[in-house]
Enzyme design. Sequence first.
Site, PDB file in Angstrom:
ATOM      1  N   HIS A  85      51.802  34.089  47.458  1.00  0.00           N
ATOM      2  CA  HIS A  85      52.095  35.494  47.756  1.00  0.00           C
ATOM      3  C   HIS A  85      53.232  35.622  48.761  1.00  0.00           C
ATOM      4  O   HIS A  85      53.948  36.623  48.764  1.00  0.00           O
ATOM      5  CB  HIS A  85      50.836  36.194  48.276  1.00  0.00           C
ATOM      6  CG  HIS A  85      49.883  36.567  47.186  1.00  0.00           C
ATOM      7  ND1 HIS A  85      49.181  37.758  47.170  1.00  0.00           N
ATOM      8  CD2 HIS A  85      49.508  35.917  46.068  1.00  0.00           C
ATOM      9  CE1 HIS A  85      48.427  37.808  46.081  1.00  0.00           C
ATOM     10  NE2 HIS A  85      48.601  36.704  45.402  1.00  0.00           N
ATOM     11  N   ASN A  89      46.831  41.870  48.872  1.00  0.00           N
ATOM     12  CA  ASN A  89      46.746  40.780  49.847  1.00  0.00           C
ATOM     13  C   ASN A  89      45.533  40.855  50.767  1.00  0.00           C
ATOM     14  O   ASN A  89      45.344  39.962  51.604  1.00  0.00           O
ATOM     15  CB  ASN A  89      48.014  40.744  50.704  1.00  0.00           C
ATOM     16  CG  ASN A  89      49.227  40.246  49.937  1.00  0.00           C
ATOM     17  OD1 ASN A  89      49.099  39.467  49.003  1.00  0.00           O
ATOM     18  ND2 ASN A  89      50.409  40.721  50.318  1.00  0.00           N
ATOM     19  N   ARG A  92      46.906  30.374  47.648  1.00  0.00           N
ATOM     20  CA  ARG A  92      47.230  31.730  47.208  1.00  0.00           C
ATOM     21  C   ARG A  92      48.145  32.428  48.217  1.00  0.00           C
ATOM     22  O   ARG A  92      49.072  33.154  47.833  1.00  0.00           O
ATOM     23  CB  ARG A  92      45.934  32.525  47.025  1.00  0.00           C
ATOM     24  CG  ARG A  92      46.134  33.919  46.452  1.00  0.00           C
ATOM     25  CD  ARG A  92      44.835  34.507  45.951  1.00  0.00           C
ATOM     26  NE  ARG A  92      44.996  35.876  45.521  1.00  0.00           N
ATOM     27  CZ  ARG A  92      44.488  36.938  46.150  1.00  0.00           C
ATOM     28  NH1 ARG A  92      43.757  36.757  47.235  1.00  0.00           N
ATOM     29  NH2 ARG A  92      44.685  38.154  45.699  1.00  0.00           N
ATOM     30  N   HIS A 147      44.488  28.595  39.936  1.00  0.00           N
ATOM     31  CA  HIS A 147      43.236  29.338  39.812  1.00  0.00           C
ATOM     32  C   HIS A 147      42.046  28.423  39.544  1.00  0.00           C
ATOM     33  O   HIS A 147      40.925  28.898  39.420  1.00  0.00           O
ATOM     34  CB  HIS A 147      43.345  30.387  38.700  1.00  0.00           C
ATOM     35  CG  HIS A 147      44.021  31.641  39.136  1.00  0.00           C
ATOM     36  ND1 HIS A 147      44.217  32.729  38.304  1.00  0.00           N
ATOM     37  CD2 HIS A 147      44.576  31.995  40.328  1.00  0.00           C
ATOM     38  CE1 HIS A 147      44.849  33.682  38.964  1.00  0.00           C
ATOM     39  NE2 HIS A 147      45.079  33.253  40.188  1.00  0.00           N
TER      40      HIS A 147
END
Length: 317
Positions: free
Chosen positions: A67, A95, A63, A192
Amino acid sequence: MVMANLMTVFLVMEVILTGFRFGAYGLNMNYYLMSCPLMEPVVKDTLNKALQDDPTLAAGLVRMHFHDCFIEGCDGSILINSTKDNTAEKDSPANLSLRGYEVIDEIKKKLEKQCPGVVSCADILAMAARDAVFFAGGPVYDIPKGRKDGTRSKIQDTINLPSPTFNASELIRMFEQHGFSAQEMVALSGAHTLGVARCSSFKNRLTQVDTSTTLDSEFAKTLAKTCSFGDNAEHPFDATRNNFDNLYYKSLVTNNGLLTSDQTLYTNPKTRNIVNSYALNQALFFLDFQQAMVKMSMLNVKQGSMSEVRQNCHKIN
């Protein structure tokens, strides 16, 4: 026929990756071959030990890489700390739940001892995400190296991250801005399969009528129970939160998607068939995921005077 198609895909991938070996896009598969030859073992060994102690870090690192790349490109800007004069990306509400910074720091520390000032934090993060997928049981893939670290990290830039309340049409538009097809977006969403989300990210599904998604009634009760412990209460995306598999897509088919942005992939006719194909064929998902991840790892890579190799991943040199 299926085998022939797979062979064609593998040949195409080999042609693409061969281009990277010779420096296409400013990156190279063998970028550190002479300057830091033990770089790969250091990354893999350090990450493997960290994941043995805490398997949940795999989700955090994947993740974090996403990001990082979606804001100003894959330049390690997510790692920079805020200062009195600037609030950095990592302190954005989107975040605050990111994890794994200490693993990146440990890898950087070891590499600085072996080859000081050579390996960028951006490359370390991209490789850590790659290996996190592998150690969690996902596909094996490699990425070209040679990214430089950016010198900009501002909280206002994180407005360009996809929201957990986005529907499929909004996700398609946002990913298209970065050069991804709808299929690549659905494949990347499969990350995910690792990790959890906080109640604050999915409680909207329990209090609003969302015409773009559906929610299984029993699953809704489970989520309501989770949220009874507060906004920071966590729920896994699927039943195997630390295993990289296709159970995420199977959950969408049964209306057990956790976020609006998850379940909408099945309710939207533009993406439903892709979800079905990944739910039925894990090998196909792995193949598409690895190609999409290689592509994502090259988003707006930094070169030139506006970049550097940070000595400390948390601050600009």
